[in-house]
Design a protein around this motif. Structure first.
Motif, mmCIF file in Angstrom:
data_model
loop_
_atom_site.group_PDB
_atom_site.id
_atom_site.type_symbol
_atom_site.label_atom_id
_atom_site.label_comp_id
_atom_site.label_asym_id
_atom_site.label_seq_id
_atom_site.Cartn_x
_atom_site.Cartn_y
_atom_site.Cartn_z
ATOM 1 N N ARG A 140 4.119 9.315 0.626
ATOM 2 C CA ARG A 140 4.348 9.040 2.199
ATOM 3 C C ARG A 140 2.862 9.172 3.234
ATOM 4 O O ARG A 140 1.451 9.961 2.584
ATOM 5 N N PRO A 141 2.709 9.262 4.612
ATOM 6 C CA PRO A 141 1.391 8.825 5.428
ATOM 7 C C PRO A 141 1.311 9.981 5.692
ATOM 8 O O PRO A 141 2.352 11.532 5.849
ATOM 9 N N THR A 142 0.171 10.733 5.280
ATOM 10 C CA THR A 142 -0.265 11.556 5.899
ATOM 11 C C THR A 142 -0.135 12.462 7.154
ATOM 12 O O THR A 142 0.222 13.531 7.542
ATOM 13 N N PHE A 143 -0.627 11.756 8.189
ATOM 14 C CA PHE A 143 -0.631 11.990 9.394
ATOM 15 C C PHE A 143 0.626 11.739 9.956
ATOM 16 O O PHE A 143 0.667 10.169 10.822
ATOM 17 N N ALA A 144 1.967 12.325 9.702
ATOM 18 C CA ALA A 144 3.545 11.251 9.925
ATOM 19 C C ALA A 144 3.629 11.093 11.563
ATOM 20 O O ALA A 144 4.455 10.884 11.751
ATOM 21 N N GLN A 145 2.968 11.702 12.293
ATOM 22 C CA GLN A 145 3.432 11.383 13.415
ATOM 23 C C GLN A 145 2.755 10.200 14.180
ATOM 24 O O GLN A 145 2.619 10.119 15.227
ATOM 25 N N ALA A 146 1.281 9.326 13.537
ATOM 26 C CA ALA A 146 0.948 8.658 14.375
ATOM 27 C C ALA A 146 0.492 7.542 13.894
ATOM 28 O O ALA A 146 1.074 6.966 12.106
ATOM 29 N N ARG A 147 -0.004 6.501 14.472
ATOM 30 C CA ARG A 147 0.179 5.193 14.150
ATOM 31 C C ARG A 147 -0.982 4.471 13.173
ATOM 32 O O ARG A 147 -1.849 5.085 13.508
ATOM 33 N N TYR A 148 -0.613 3.667 12.238
ATOM 34 C CA TYR A 148 -1.388 3.524 11.449
ATOM 35 C C TYR A 148 -1.480 1.505 12.642
ATOM 36 O O TYR A 148 -2.225 0.678 12.389
ATOM 37 N N ALA A 149 -3.915 1.716 12.502
ATOM 38 C CA ALA A 149 -3.889 0.525 13.139
ATOM 39 C C ALA A 149 -5.113 0.070 12.111
ATOM 40 O O ALA A 149 -5.605 0.314 11.819
ATOM 41 N N VAL A 150 -4.595 -1.309 12.025
ATOM 42 C CA VAL A 150 -5.790 -2.477 11.188
ATOM 43 C C VAL A 150 -6.000 -3.716 11.279
ATOM 44 O O VAL A 150 -4.485 -3.694 12.373
#
Length: 303
Positions: A140-150
């Motif tokens: 699962r995403p560790t930073f549950a509230q965050a958008r992941y930008a790539v």
């Protein structure tokens, strides 16, 4: 008691912070690593390491910490990269890793406080904490509230279903919902006052991030440079570079930006010389000049 200094190049990175205008930058150290000069930098002449004192640790290795940069502005938080993660194996050297969450807690930040995570690239030492297992063993995403930008170019091989070396967490990004995985282009803003500078070479879409803080800028250049010698000699490659021919031109683009007045750089892997400037010396060579920052704590790991 906190101290303010420049640190030492041949040392693992301390937990350091620097404030410019309304922006606070803190190096969230995750791991201590150390590498063989000849293996990691095969194009650097051996005589350079022998003739230049203060570059290697007592074991003759290059210290290279890994971690994340916490950017705080106006009550919002950005994390650039997520360290190596809780592993200890590294084919090019040694690593003692896994302290990122504890370091975040040490500086008073929790994973749920992060609203954006921006990745310079998807190599494992920059994505190690992007995902963690839940109680059922699913990632699962560790930073549950965050958008992941790539960067869009960085994501492109994964979008095509390709297996990319040194990017084991890459496929997990495809499990993110469309509103959580944000693909960014060169010059696009990923966070208030933070824009991507995409320069492929080290990886397919390696991105630096330019942070605007009042009249100054801070360039987070990821793995465009692994060691200060590459500031002076952009032709000196690193073993993990994907496209060695594209790396020097990419570096020159970043160096031009670093030379601009009022510009600092942030280096993930420059020992304890985390913050600095690219300046001309007496021979008109560009060199990395570390600038003082506040030490909040020592490296949480040693090798």
């Amino acid at each position: 008691m906190n101290s303010t200094n420049t640190g030492q190049l041949a040392a693992q990175a301390s937990i350091r912070t620097l404030t410019r205008a309304d922006v606070r930058l803190t190096y969230i150290v995750d791991s201590a690593m150390a590498f063989s000069p000849s293996r990691f930098f095969p194009s650097v002449p051996a005589a350079y390491w022998q003739q230049t004192p203060g570059l290697l640790d007592d074991a003759g290795r290059i210290p290279m910490s890994a971690g994340a940069l916490l950017v705080e502005r106006g009550g919002r938080t950005l994390l650039i990269d997520t360290g190596l993660g809780p592993i200890s194996k590294n084919p090019l050297g040694v690593a003692n890793s896994g302290s990122l969450l504890e370091t975040l807690d040490f500086v008073g930040t929790q994973p749920a406080d992060i609203d954006t995570v921006a990745f310079t690239h998807l190599h494992i030492d920059h994505t190690g904490w992007a995902f963690t297992p839940d109680t059922e063993g699913n990632s699962r995403p560790t930073f549950a509230q965050a958008r992941y930008a790539v960067a869009r170019e960085e994501w492109a091989p994964h979008a095509r279903g390709e297996i990319v070396p040194d990017e084991p967490h890459g496929p997990l990004f495809s499990t993110l919902s469309d509103d959580r995985l944000v693909l960014v282009d060169n010059g696009e803003e990923v966070f208030p006052g933070v824009k991507a500078l995409v320069t492929p070479g080290h990886t397919a879409g390696h991105a630096s991030y330019v942070i605007h803080a009042g009249d100054e800028r801070i360039i987070v250049f990821g793995d465009a440079f692994h060691h200060p010698v590459q500031i002076t000699h952009p032709e000196y490659g690193s073993e993990p570079d994907l496209d060695s021919a594209a790396v020097p031109p990419a570096r020159r683009i970043i160096l031009k930006e670093l030379e601009a007045p009022g510009t600092l750089g942030f280096a993930f892997h420059f020992g304890d010389h985390t913050f600095g400037r690219a300046e001309r010396n007496g021979e008109s060579e560009l060199v990395w000049q570390p600038v003082p920052s506040t030490v909040l704590g020592p490296s949480p790991r040693e090798v």
